[in-house]
Design a protein around this motif. Structure first.
Motif, PDB file in Angstrom:
ATOM      1  N   GLU A 116       0.555  -1.127   0.175  1.00 48.73           N
ATOM      2  CA  GLU A 116       0.490   0.127  -0.158  1.00 48.73           C
ATOM      3  C   GLU A 116       0.991   1.222  -0.080  1.00 48.73           C
ATOM      4  O   GLU A 116       0.475   2.438  -0.255  1.00 48.73           O
ATOM      5  N   ILE A 117       2.537   1.057   0.954  1.00 50.35           N
ATOM      6  CA  ILE A 117       2.647   2.225   0.572  1.00 50.35           C
ATOM      7  C   ILE A 117       3.187   2.458  -0.906  1.00 50.35           C
ATOM      8  O   ILE A 117       4.012   4.115  -1.388  1.00 50.35           O
ATOM      9  N   CYS A 118       4.213   1.432  -1.065  1.00 52.91           N
ATOM     10  CA  CYS A 118       4.917   1.382  -2.720  1.00 52.91           C
ATOM     11  C   CYS A 118       3.165   2.360  -3.532  1.00 52.91           C
ATOM     12  O   CYS A 118       3.700   3.154  -4.918  1.00 52.91           O
ATOM     13  N   THR A 119       1.906   1.671  -3.938  1.00 58.12           N
ATOM     14  CA  THR A 119       0.465   2.284  -4.418  1.00 58.12           C
ATOM     15  C   THR A 119       0.295   3.140  -4.645  1.00 58.12           C
ATOM     16  O   THR A 119      -1.315   3.494  -4.863  1.00 58.12           O
ATOM     17  N   GLY A 120      -0.180   3.389  -3.091  1.00 61.25           N
ATOM     18  CA  GLY A 120      -1.179   5.127  -2.439  1.00 61.25           C
ATOM     19  C   GLY A 120      -1.061   5.674  -3.051  1.00 61.25           C
ATOM     20  O   GLY A 120       0.081   6.112  -3.446  1.00 61.25           O
ATOM     21  N   VAL A 121      -2.486   6.583  -3.689  1.00 61.60           N
ATOM     22  CA  VAL A 121      -2.763   7.487  -4.735  1.00 61.60           C
ATOM     23  C   VAL A 121      -2.084   8.378  -3.597  1.00 61.60           C
ATOM     24  O   VAL A 121      -2.527   9.897  -4.602  1.00 61.60           O
ATOM     25  N   THR A 122      -1.898   8.817  -2.192  1.00 57.51           N
ATOM     26  CA  THR A 122      -2.067  10.164  -1.824  1.00 57.51           C
ATOM     27  C   THR A 122      -1.105  10.367  -0.677  1.00 57.51           C
ATOM     28  O   THR A 122      -0.751   8.797   0.302  1.00 57.51           O
ATOM     29  N   PRO A 123       0.520  10.870  -1.078  1.00 61.22           N
ATOM     30  CA  PRO A 123       1.398  10.769  -0.059  1.00 61.22           C
ATOM     31  C   PRO A 123       0.679  10.898   1.683  1.00 61.22           C
ATOM     32  O   PRO A 123       0.198  11.968   1.657  1.00 61.22           O
ATOM     33  N   VAL A 124       2.099  11.372   2.580  1.00 66.03           N
ATOM     34  CA  VAL A 124       1.904  11.613   3.085  1.00 66.03           C
ATOM     35  C   VAL A 124       3.189  12.000   3.899  1.00 66.03           C
ATOM     36  O   VAL A 124       4.373  11.645   3.623  1.00 66.03           O
ATOM     37  N   SER A 125       2.586  12.892   4.778  1.00 62.84           N
ATOM     38  CA  SER A 125       3.829  13.534   5.491  1.00 62.84           C
ATOM     39  C   SER A 125       5.074  12.995   6.584  1.00 62.84           C
ATOM     40  O   SER A 125       4.397  11.789   6.952  1.00 62.84           O
ATOM     41  N   VAL A 126       5.933  13.725   6.832  1.00 66.46           N
ATOM     42  CA  VAL A 126       6.514  13.256   7.822  1.00 66.46           C
ATOM     43  C   VAL A 126       5.833  12.725   9.245  1.00 66.46           C
ATOM     44  O   VAL A 126       5.886  11.016  10.357  1.00 66.46           O
ATOM     45  N   ALA A 127       5.460  13.963   9.855  1.00 65.87           N
ATOM     46  CA  ALA A 127       4.507  13.582  11.358  1.00 65.87           C
ATOM     47  C   ALA A 127       3.667  12.558  10.941  1.00 65.87           C
ATOM     48  O   ALA A 127       3.434  12.207  12.152  1.00 65.87           O
ATOM     49  N   GLN A 128       2.790  12.972   9.580  1.00 58.84           N
ATOM     50  CA  GLN A 128       1.765  11.530   9.754  1.00 58.84           C
ATOM     51  C   GLN A 128       2.380  10.308   9.850  1.00 58.84           C
ATOM     52  O   GLN A 128       1.950   9.456  10.676  1.00 58.84           O
ATOM     53  N   VAL A 129       3.933  10.422   9.121  1.00 54.31           N
ATOM     54  CA  VAL A 129       4.234   8.569   9.415  1.00 54.31           C
ATOM     55  C   VAL A 129       4.399   8.691  11.004  1.00 54.31           C
ATOM     56  O   VAL A 129       4.414   7.346  11.243  1.00 54.31           O
ATOM     57  N   ILE A 130       4.946   9.329  11.584  1.00 53.32           N
ATOM     58  CA  ILE A 130       5.278   9.131  13.158  1.00 53.32           C
ATOM     59  C   ILE A 130       4.146   9.007  13.934  1.00 53.32           C
ATOM     60  O   ILE A 130       4.249   7.676  14.931  1.00 53.32           O
ATOM     61  N   ILE A 131       3.119   9.673  13.514  1.00 56.54           N
ATOM     62  CA  ILE A 131       1.784   9.927  14.354  1.00 56.54           C
ATOM     63  C   ILE A 131       1.154   8.683  14.131  1.00 56.54           C
ATOM     64  O   ILE A 131       1.102   7.586  14.898  1.00 56.54           O
TER      65      ILE A 131
END
Length: 285
Positions: A219-234
């Motif tokens: 899902e990370i490789c094919t996801g259509v909407t990227p995420v920020s570093v803050a979102q990843v950590i949280i």
């Protein structure tokens, strides 16, 4: 807002995955009411799945530690020709059964034309603009839970190899089908074919860990909407903490014989989705 989204999604996905109420089913309901029928996910969904896997790993650390140790010692014994299939320890038997069940997932990699692979082809049948099929699957999950609650410790066990193949087949069918729950399916079928409830839950969580890691990476490789570093950590921290808490809570639920409440929840939500799905089909016409 992005931070709040990460927190909400992390808790909601962990809750719906760990408890036998189908994360994919609730995702389909959300997509249906928001008018999104493609089933496409953001990278945040994959991040959360990785976080849930981490939470499961921490909650079941003693089990995973034994499995990893036995994986390498088993390989050593095979190389030294000291492996004895007829005299397996409980942990080694559990490890080999889990590997046999997961082996069926390799078939998902079979190419399926424009759909990509077999997994993507099966998944494409969900999020089809109606909640009818998801409702049926949710209701069936609830019915299976009710049957399991009534039949715990009342079923004669079948040989371990057949247990692994049956559970693997159930998991194979459950993971791409919106409305089905991997945890519920593996746990219920495991109990119904003779497993101790605690062992069946460990089996379902172990399979979930492996699947969530693989699915999260995909899902990370094919996801259509990227995420920020803050979102990843949280997302990772919150989903891991939530999954850890929910695993412990699920153990309590099973020990106190409270699974029937989740079963009736699945049945009620499933029936409502079936009604909505039928109405959607009528409106389409």
């Amino acid at each position: 807002m992005s931070v709040l989204t990460a927190i909400f999604q992390a808790i909601a996905q962990a809750l719906a995955w760990i408890f036998p109420i189908s994360e994919s089913g609730h995702s389909a309901i959300f997509h249906d009411f928001s008018g999104r029928f493609s089933g496409a996910c953001s990278q945040l969904t994959g991040i959360v799945h990785i976080g849930i896997a981490i939470g499961i790993f921490i909650a079941c650390f003693p089990l995973f530690r034994k499995l990893f140790v036995n994986f390498f010692t088993c390989g050593r014994d095979i190389v030294k020709k000291q492996f004895d299939i007829h005299n397996l320890t409980a942990v080694r038997r559990f490890m080999l059964m889990t590997m046999l069940s997961l082996l069926l997932f390799v078939f998902y990699l079979i190419p399926a034309g424009r759909s990509g692979n077999l997994y993507q082809l099966f998944s494409s049948f969900s999020y089809n603009g109606t909640l009818l099929d998801e409702g049926i699957c949710l209701a069936l999950t609830g019915a299976l839970l009710l049957l399991t609650v009534r039949r715990i410790n009342k079923v004669n066990p079948i040989p371990p190899v057949f247990q692994a193949l049956v559970i693997g087949a159930v998991a194979f069918l459950a993971v791409p089908t919106a409305g089905c729950s991997l945890v519920a399916g593996v746990f219920c079928v495991g109990v119904l074919i003779g497993m101790n409830p605690k062992l069946a839950l460990k089996y379902s969580l172990t399979m979930s860990f492996v699947y969530l890691i693989a699915q999260g990476i995909f899902e990370i490789c094919t996801g259509v909407t990227p995420v920020s570093v803050a979102q990843v950590i949280i997302a990772v921290v919150i989903s891991a903490a939530a999954a850890f808490f929910f695993v412990k809570l699920l153990l309590y639920v099973i020990r106190k014989k409270l699974l029937a409440y989740f079963a009736w929840y699945d049945v009620i939500i499933g029936v409502l989705c079936v009604i909505i799905g039928v109405l959607e089909l009528i409106i389409r016409r």
